[in-house]
Design an enzyme around this catalytic site. Structure first.
Site, short mmCIF file in Angstrom:
data_model
loop_
_atom_site.label_atom_id
_atom_site.label_comp_id
_atom_site.label_asym_id
_atom_site.label_seq_id
_atom_site.Cartn_x
_atom_site.Cartn_y
_atom_site.Cartn_z
N LYS A 116 69.73 -2.40 8.55
CA LYS A 116 68.42 -3.01 8.81
C LYS A 116 67.71 -2.44 10.03
CE LYS A 116 69.30 -7.43 6.56
NZ LYS A 116 69.19 -8.88 6.77
N GLU A 200 64.99 -10.49 16.54
CA GLU A 200 63.60 -10.56 16.11
C GLU A 200 63.00 -11.88 16.56
OE1 GLU A 200 63.45 -10.35 11.82
OE2 GLU A 200 63.39 -8.18 11.85
N LEU A 203 59.87 -16.41 13.20
CA LEU A 203 58.58 -16.95 12.78
C LEU A 203 58.81 -18.37 12.26
CD1 LEU A 203 57.20 -13.78 10.97
CD2 LEU A 203 56.84 -14.49 13.32
N ARG A 291 66.83 -1.58 -5.08
CA ARG A 291 67.39 -1.89 -6.41
C ARG A 291 66.45 -2.82 -7.14
NH1 ARG A 291 68.43 -7.19 -5.37
NH2 ARG A 291 69.13 -7.66 -3.28
P1 ADP Z 1 69.15 -10.94 3.82
O1 ADP Z 1 69.33 -9.47 3.81
O2 ADP Z 1 70.40 -11.68 4.19
O3 ADP Z 1 68.50 -11.47 2.57
P2 ADP Z 1 66.59 -10.97 5.22
O4 ADP Z 1 66.39 -10.16 6.45
O5 ADP Z 1 65.97 -10.48 3.97
O6 ADP Z 1 68.16 -11.24 5.03
O7 ADP Z 1 66.08 -12.45 5.47
C1 ADP Z 1 66.29 -13.48 4.52
C2 ADP Z 1 65.48 -14.71 4.85
O8 ADP Z 1 65.77 -15.16 6.19
C3 ADP Z 1 63.99 -14.51 4.84
O9 ADP Z 1 63.43 -14.64 3.54
C4 ADP Z 1 63.55 -15.64 5.76
O10 ADP Z 1 63.61 -16.87 5.07
C5 ADP Z 1 64.60 -15.66 6.84
N1 ADP Z 1 64.22 -14.78 7.98
C6 ADP Z 1 64.61 -13.50 8.20
N2 ADP Z 1 64.04 -13.00 9.32
C7 ADP Z 1 63.29 -13.98 9.86
C8 ADP Z 1 62.43 -14.10 11.02
N3 ADP Z 1 62.25 -13.07 11.88
N4 ADP Z 1 61.80 -15.27 11.24
C9 ADP Z 1 61.97 -16.31 10.37
N5 ADP Z 1 62.74 -16.28 9.28
C10 ADP Z 1 63.40 -15.14 9.00
#
Ligand code: ADP
Length: 450
Positions: A116, A200, A203, A291
């Site tokens: 990531k 990060e 939000l 994917r």
């Molecule tokens: P994974 O790879 O485990 O799916 P992601 O990075 O795609 O993780 O994040 C999955 C979910 O986590 C997002 O859809 C959101 O709900 C929450 N999330 C991730 N990053 C943030 C952030 N910076 N602020 C708020 N919620 C977040």
């Protein structure tokens, strides 16, 4: 075009790929564990090979067994579906070393996006807007605390190798930093063998908006709009729709172009999803999935395209069958993920299906590998079906979903169907008025679920 492909997956997604291949006149090979000998994907494929015992590690994730299955059957290409080996760059390398074709992106793109931190860095350089946060990995607690103070709380600590909602911890205040930092690291280490984390801004009220992209590997790439997947439980999507109720045509065109251009620049091949959080009219990149996604059918419904067919075409060296200007949105689509789980705690509920009846009629698609008498094995994911509806507009799609859920019969095991009946009664769901925290709050209030 290939004569024969092997589908390195099980369940509904294996059927999905077999269906596309059959329509293209391409032969199919299913692989299965000993626990899946009676599974629908084995019945539906032209040929099948048993690749190992029930444990995924020794069957669906066993690279030597999958490659041997190709050699035994003469399959020329492998479609990985989602999960399992779909984002394993090492596997892609082995596939190529054996003179076979991987139906998906290059090992290099999977590697870059699978980490990531590298993914964010790459996207930033390609002009994609990202969530504010640390520049790369954060090695020590002191560094994490300093960043938290500088950025302002709340922050989220994420494992760079994380996925499936694992390896992410929120620190609401400075006092919570130590615990969140150590837990995210530990989860990264135990689940993904990598304890590197980054930070990060967290939000507080975003939507999860993801852009479907597709590239031909030769510099041409398009976008197929967005999906809103904000209704999540433990960061796992349960209800997805396209187009997003909060996204305007201008916003779609703008962020879609940014994504398509980025994918063109890197010669991306095949299907991909660029995930964003969306708050106050701004998009913030969080990660890319290299994917096919579970929720791809809602995009297929509104654009009238077969994404798996396109994946197979470009893997075989052919062109995509559409250009950006051909892609026009028609109506609205919603998908619900039906799991064999018992409410209110969502505990897995494997067992024998005594009766199964799929809904039908106009605008209804049921992607499921269930059948009467099938026994859901306890070893794998609890997803047993995806109900996808398509209507001329959102109210019609909602009414159709309600109607189709009413027709569905799954007897013998508990499922998450009652959750969707309840959600459809909610004014916020009816109005498309929700963010990524809405469902967790609802579950807590209505089911006492924490
Ligand atoms: P994974 O790879 O485990 O799916 P992601 O990075 O795609 O993780 O994040 C999955 C979910 O986590 C997002 O859809 C959101 O709900 C929450 N999330 C991730 N990053 C943030 C952030 N910076 N602020 C708020 N919620 C977040």
């Amino acid at each position: 075009m290939f004569n024969k492909i092997l589908v390195a997956n099980r369940g509904e997604i294996a059927l999905r790929v077999i269906r596309a291949a059959r329509e293209m006149g391409v032969g199919t090979v299913a692989v299965h564990s000993t626990a899946d000998s009676d599974a629908m994907h084995v019945r539906m494929a032209d040929e099948s090979v048993c690749v190992g015992p029930p444990s995924s590690m020794q069957s669906y994730l066993s690279i030597p067994a999958i490659i041997a299955a190709c050699e035994i059957t003469g399959a020329e290409a492998i479609h990985p579906g989602y999960g399992f080996l779909s984002e394993n760059a090492g596997f892609v390398q082995v596939v190529q070393d054996h003179g076979l074709t991987f139906i998906g992106p290059t090992a290099e793109h999977i590697r870059v996006m699978g980490d990531k931190i590298t993914a964010k860095d790459t996207m930033k350089k390609l002009g994609v807007p990202c969530v504010p946060g640390s520049a790369g990995g954060v090695a020590t607690l002191e560094e994490a605390k300093a960043l938290g103070a500088e950025m302002g709380y709340p922050v989220i600590i994420k494992a760079t190798a994380g996925g499936g909602g694992k390896g992410m911890k929120v620190a609401q205040t400075a006092a919570e930093m130590e615990r969140a930092f150590q837990t995210a690291r530990a989860e990264g280490k135990s689940n993904f063998g990598n304890d590197e984390v980054y930070i990060e801004k967290y939000l507080t009220t975003p939507r999860h908006i993801e852009i479907q992209v597709f590239g031909d590997g030769k510099g041409r790439a398009v976008h197929l709009g967005e999906r809103d997947c904000s209704l999540q439980r433990r960061h796992q999507k349960v209800f997805e729709e396209a187009p997003g109720p909060a996204i305007s045509a201008e916003e779609r065109a703008r962020i879609g172009k940014v994504c398509a251009d980025a994918m063109g620049d890197i010669n991306y091949i095949g299907a991909g999803t660029i995930e964003f959080l969306y708050e106050n009219g701004e998009f913030y990149f969080i990660e890319m999935n290299t994917r096919l996604q579970v929720e791809h059918p809602v995009t297929e419904a509104i654009f009238g395209v077969d994404l798996v067919r396109e994946q197979i075409r470009v893997a075989a060296g052919m062109d995509m069958s559409f250009h950006q200007e051909d892609l026009k949105i028609n109506g609205h689509s919603i998908e619900v993920r039906i799991n064999a789980e018992k409410l209110p705690n969502f505990s897995p509920c494997p067992g024998r299906i005594t009766q199964y009846h799929a809904p039908g009629g106009l605008g209804v698609r049921m992607d499921s590998a269930l059948y009467d008498g099938y026994s859901i094995p306890p070893y794998y994911d609890s997803l047993i079906g995806k109900l996808i509806v398509h209507g001329r507009d959102r109210p019609e799609a909602l009414a159709r979903l309600n109607r189709a859920l009413g027709e569905l019969i799954v007897d013998g095991v508990d499922t998450t169907v009652p959750l969707f009946h309840a959600l459809l009664e909610e004014p916020d769901v009816q109005a498309g008025n929700y963010n990524i925290h809405w469902l967790e709050h609802w579950l807590e209030t209505n089911l006492g679920n924490t």
